[in-house]
Design a protein around this motif. Structure first.
Motif, PDB file in Angstrom:
ATOM      1  N   SER A 174       9.850  -8.071  15.520  1.00 47.70           N
ATOM      2  CA  SER A 174      11.023  -7.510  16.210  1.00 47.70           C
ATOM      3  C   SER A 174      12.269  -7.565  15.310  1.00 47.70           C
ATOM      4  O   SER A 174      13.245  -6.874  15.579  1.00 47.70           O
ATOM      5  N   ARG A 175      12.221  -8.392  14.270  1.00 49.46           N
ATOM      6  CA  ARG A 175      13.342  -8.477  13.335  1.00 49.46           C
ATOM      7  C   ARG A 175      12.854  -9.058  12.023  1.00 49.46           C
ATOM      8  O   ARG A 175      11.990  -9.920  12.002  1.00 49.46           O
ATOM      9  N   PHE A 176      13.443  -8.554  10.932  1.00 52.28           N
ATOM     10  CA  PHE A 176      13.240  -9.222   9.657  1.00 52.28           C
ATOM     11  C   PHE A 176      14.555  -9.260   8.909  1.00 52.28           C
ATOM     12  O   PHE A 176      15.418  -8.408   9.083  1.00 52.28           O
ATOM     13  N   GLU A 177      14.698 -10.315   8.142  1.00 46.15           N
ATOM     14  CA  GLU A 177      15.880 -10.539   7.331  1.00 46.15           C
ATOM     15  C   GLU A 177      15.413 -10.798   5.905  1.00 46.15           C
ATOM     16  O   GLU A 177      14.486 -11.567   5.686  1.00 46.15           O
ATOM     17  N   THR A 178      16.060 -10.146   4.967  1.00 48.45           N
ATOM     18  CA  THR A 178      15.724 -10.341   3.572  1.00 48.45           C
ATOM     19  C   THR A 178      17.006 -10.475   2.759  1.00 48.45           C
ATOM     20  O   THR A 178      18.087 -10.123   3.224  1.00 48.45           O
ATOM     21  N   GLY A 179      16.874 -11.019   1.592  1.00 52.55           N
ATOM     22  CA  GLY A 179      18.001 -11.168   0.698  1.00 52.55           C
ATOM     23  C   GLY A 179      17.545 -11.876  -0.562  1.00 52.55           C
ATOM     24  O   GLY A 179      16.422 -12.392  -0.631  1.00 52.55           O
ATOM     25  N   GLN A 180      18.410 -11.900  -1.548  1.00 54.12           N
ATOM     26  CA  GLN A 180      18.041 -12.563  -2.786  1.00 54.12           C
ATOM     27  C   GLN A 180      17.855 -14.056  -2.562  1.00 54.12           C
ATOM     28  O   GLN A 180      18.588 -14.667  -1.805  1.00 54.12           O
ATOM     29  N   ALA A 181      16.845 -14.590  -3.205  1.00 53.56           N
ATOM     30  CA  ALA A 181      16.517 -16.011  -3.037  1.00 53.56           C
ATOM     31  C   ALA A 181      17.112 -16.815  -4.188  1.00 53.56           C
ATOM     32  O   ALA A 181      17.353 -16.310  -5.245  1.00 53.56           O
ATOM     33  N   ALA A 228       0.828  -1.213   0.000  1.00 53.55           N
ATOM     34  CA  ALA A 228       0.000   0.000   0.000  1.00 53.55           C
ATOM     35  C   ALA A 228       0.861   1.262   0.000  1.00 53.55           C
ATOM     36  O   ALA A 228       0.328   2.370  -0.145  1.00 53.55           O
ATOM     37  N   GLY A 229       2.178   1.087   0.192  1.00 55.25           N
ATOM     38  CA  GLY A 229       3.047   2.253   0.299  1.00 55.25           C
ATOM     39  C   GLY A 229       2.757   3.065   1.548  1.00 55.25           C
ATOM     40  O   GLY A 229       2.977   4.268   1.591  1.00 55.25           O
ATOM     41  N   ASP A 230       2.274   2.388   2.591  1.00 59.18           N
ATOM     42  CA  ASP A 230       1.804   3.040   3.811  1.00 59.18           C
ATOM     43  C   ASP A 230       2.849   2.905   4.922  1.00 59.18           C
ATOM     44  O   ASP A 230       2.862   1.927   5.665  1.00 59.18           O
ATOM     45  N   ALA A 231       3.726   3.895   5.026  1.00 50.66           N
ATOM     46  CA  ALA A 231       4.803   3.844   6.023  1.00 50.66           C
ATOM     47  C   ALA A 231       4.257   3.818   7.440  1.00 50.66           C
ATOM     48  O   ALA A 231       4.791   3.115   8.307  1.00 50.66           O
ATOM     49  N   GLU A 232       3.199   4.554   7.704  1.00 54.41           N
ATOM     50  CA  GLU A 232       2.631   4.574   9.054  1.00 54.41           C
ATOM     51  C   GLU A 232       2.153   3.183   9.461  1.00 54.41           C
ATOM     52  O   GLU A 232       2.460   2.699  10.550  1.00 54.41           O
ATOM     53  N   ALA A 233       1.393   2.531   8.593  1.00 53.99           N
ATOM     54  CA  ALA A 233       0.920   1.170   8.883  1.00 53.99           C
ATOM     55  C   ALA A 233       2.093   0.204   8.999  1.00 53.99           C
ATOM     56  O   ALA A 233       2.092  -0.694   9.839  1.00 53.99           O
ATOM     57  N   PHE A 234       3.105   0.387   8.149  1.00 49.38           N
ATOM     58  CA  PHE A 234       4.294  -0.465   8.178  1.00 49.38           C
ATOM     59  C   PHE A 234       4.961  -0.406   9.549  1.00 49.38           C
ATOM     60  O   PHE A 234       5.220  -1.430  10.182  1.00 49.38           O
ATOM     61  N   PHE A 235       5.239   0.792  10.029  1.00 48.63           N
ATOM     62  CA  PHE A 235       5.953   0.915  11.302  1.00 48.63           C
ATOM     63  C   PHE A 235       5.110   0.461  12.482  1.00 48.63           C
ATOM     64  O   PHE A 235       5.661   0.069  13.510  1.00 48.63           O
ATOM     65  N   LYS A 236       3.788   0.440  12.335  1.00 48.17           N
ATOM     66  CA  LYS A 236       2.923  -0.088  13.398  1.00 48.17           C
ATOM     67  C   LYS A 236       3.041  -1.607  13.525  1.00 48.17           C
ATOM     68  O   LYS A 236       2.627  -2.177  14.524  1.00 48.17           O
ATOM     69  N   THR A 237       3.604  -2.277  12.500  1.00 51.18           N
ATOM     70  CA  THR A 237       3.786  -3.739  12.585  1.00 51.18           C
ATOM     71  C   THR A 237       5.060  -4.102  13.343  1.00 51.18           C
ATOM     72  O   THR A 237       5.278  -5.271  13.637  1.00 51.18           O
ATOM     73  N   LEU A 238       5.895  -3.112  13.658  1.00 50.16           N
ATOM     74  CA  LEU A 238       7.221  -3.354  14.233  1.00 50.16           C
ATOM     75  C   LEU A 238       7.297  -2.982  15.704  1.00 50.16           C
ATOM     76  O   LEU A 238       6.642  -2.033  16.147  1.00 50.16           O
ATOM     77  N   THR A 239       8.150  -3.696  16.440  1.00 54.31           N
ATOM     78  CA  THR A 239       8.452  -3.306  17.811  1.00 54.31           C
ATOM     79  C   THR A 239       9.306  -2.043  17.774  1.00 54.31           C
ATOM     80  O   THR A 239       9.921  -1.720  16.751  1.00 54.31           O
ATOM     81  N   ALA A 240       9.378  -1.340  18.891  1.00 56.51           N
ATOM     82  CA  ALA A 240      10.170  -0.103  18.971  1.00 56.51           C
ATOM     83  C   ALA A 240      11.655  -0.365  18.723  1.00 56.51           C
ATOM     84  O   ALA A 240      12.371   0.500  18.221  1.00 56.51           O
ATOM     85  N   ASP A 241      12.114  -1.578  19.057  1.00 55.87           N
ATOM     86  CA  ASP A 241      13.536  -1.918  18.917  1.00 55.87           C
ATOM     87  C   ASP A 241      13.806  -2.847  17.734  1.00 55.87           C
ATOM     88  O   ASP A 241      14.809  -3.541  17.689  1.00 55.87           O
ATOM     89  N   ALA A 242      12.914  -2.835  16.755  1.00 54.36           N
ATOM     90  CA  ALA A 242      13.049  -3.747  15.612  1.00 54.36           C
ATOM     91  C   ALA A 242      14.378  -3.531  14.880  1.00 54.36           C
ATOM     92  O   ALA A 242      14.897  -2.416  14.820  1.00 54.36           O
ATOM     93  N   SER A 243      14.889  -4.644  14.323  1.00 45.81           N
ATOM     94  CA  SER A 243      16.137  -4.605  13.556  1.00 45.81           C
ATOM     95  C   SER A 243      15.952  -5.400  12.278  1.00 45.81           C
ATOM     96  O   SER A 243      14.972  -6.138  12.125  1.00 45.81           O
ATOM     97  N   MET A 244      16.914  -5.240  11.360  1.00 49.79           N
ATOM     98  CA  MET A 244      16.803  -5.961  10.093  1.00 49.79           C
ATOM     99  C   MET A 244      18.159  -6.132   9.443  1.00 49.79           C
ATOM    100  O   MET A 244      19.124  -5.461   9.795  1.00 49.79           O
ATOM    101  N   SER A 245      18.204  -7.079   8.505  1.00 43.77           N
ATOM    102  CA  SER A 245      19.399  -7.272   7.682  1.00 43.77           C
ATOM    103  C   SER A 245      18.967  -7.493   6.238  1.00 43.77           C
ATOM    104  O   SER A 245      17.859  -7.949   5.964  1.00 43.77           O
ATOM    105  N   ASP A 246      19.882  -7.145   5.336  1.00 41.19           N
ATOM    106  CA  ASP A 246      19.660  -7.323   3.900  1.00 41.19           C
ATOM    107  C   ASP A 246      20.889  -8.029   3.349  1.00 41.19           C
ATOM    108  O   ASP A 246      22.010  -7.527   3.496  1.00 41.19           O
ATOM    109  N   ASP A 247      20.681  -9.194   2.740  1.00 43.24           N
ATOM    110  CA  ASP A 247      21.779 -10.021   2.224  1.00 43.24           C
ATOM    111  C   ASP A 247      22.861 -10.242   3.272  1.00 43.24           C
ATOM    112  O   ASP A 247      24.060 -10.183   2.988  1.00 43.24           O
ATOM    113  N   GLY A 248      22.438 -10.462   4.534  1.00 47.98           N
ATOM    114  CA  GLY A 248      23.357 -10.784   5.611  1.00 47.98           C
ATOM    115  C   GLY A 248      24.047  -9.589   6.254  1.00 47.98           C
ATOM    116  O   GLY A 248      24.815  -9.751   7.197  1.00 47.98           O
ATOM    117  N   GLN A 249      23.757  -8.389   5.789  1.00 42.35           N
ATOM    118  CA  GLN A 249      24.368  -7.172   6.346  1.00 42.35           C
ATOM    119  C   GLN A 249      23.345  -6.434   7.207  1.00 42.35           C
ATOM    120  O   GLN A 249      22.236  -6.148   6.747  1.00 42.35           O
TER     121      GLN A 249
END
Length: 101
Positions: free
Chosen positions: A94-101, A17-38
């Motif tokens: 609280s965390r998501f990890e993404t990368g090329q499959a 939806a391109g909805d940043a507000e709704a997106f950030f409501k799905t996350l914990t305050a201390d959420a973290s992430m990685s992309d391709d292991g970084q």
């Protein structure tokens, strides 16, 4: 077919939806992430890879309530097949990890 965890489904829906507000409501305050292991700064990464570049994802296959493969596209990179894995805590991501499959 395995259904996605409700928080993960809301994440996907907010991205599409391109909805940043709704997106950030799905996350914990201390959420973290990685992309391709970084490790990445979540706010910077989502701004450049999702919200300022028209990011969209089409879930292709679900391997569990918190894991899927998607055709991800944005105006910066075009389309690519990506794997996504989430850690859900108390109904929020609280965390998501993404990368090329």
């Amino acid at each position: 077919m395995t259904e996605l965890d409700p928080a993960v489904q809301q994440f996907v829906d907010a991205v599409n939806a391109g909805d940043a507000e709704a997106f950030f409501k799905t996350l914990t305050a201390d959420a973290s992430m990685s992309d391709d292991g970084q490790e990445r700064d979540l706010a910077d990464w989502t701004a450049s890879e999702i919200f300022s570049t028209n990011g969209r994802m089409k879930v292709e296959s679900v391997s569990g309530p918190t894991e899927f493969v998607a055709d991800y596209s944005n105006d910066r990179w075009g389309g690519m097949r990506t794997a996504w894995r989430f850690t859900v805590r108390d109904g929020l991501i609280s965390r998501f990890e993404t990368g090329q499959a």
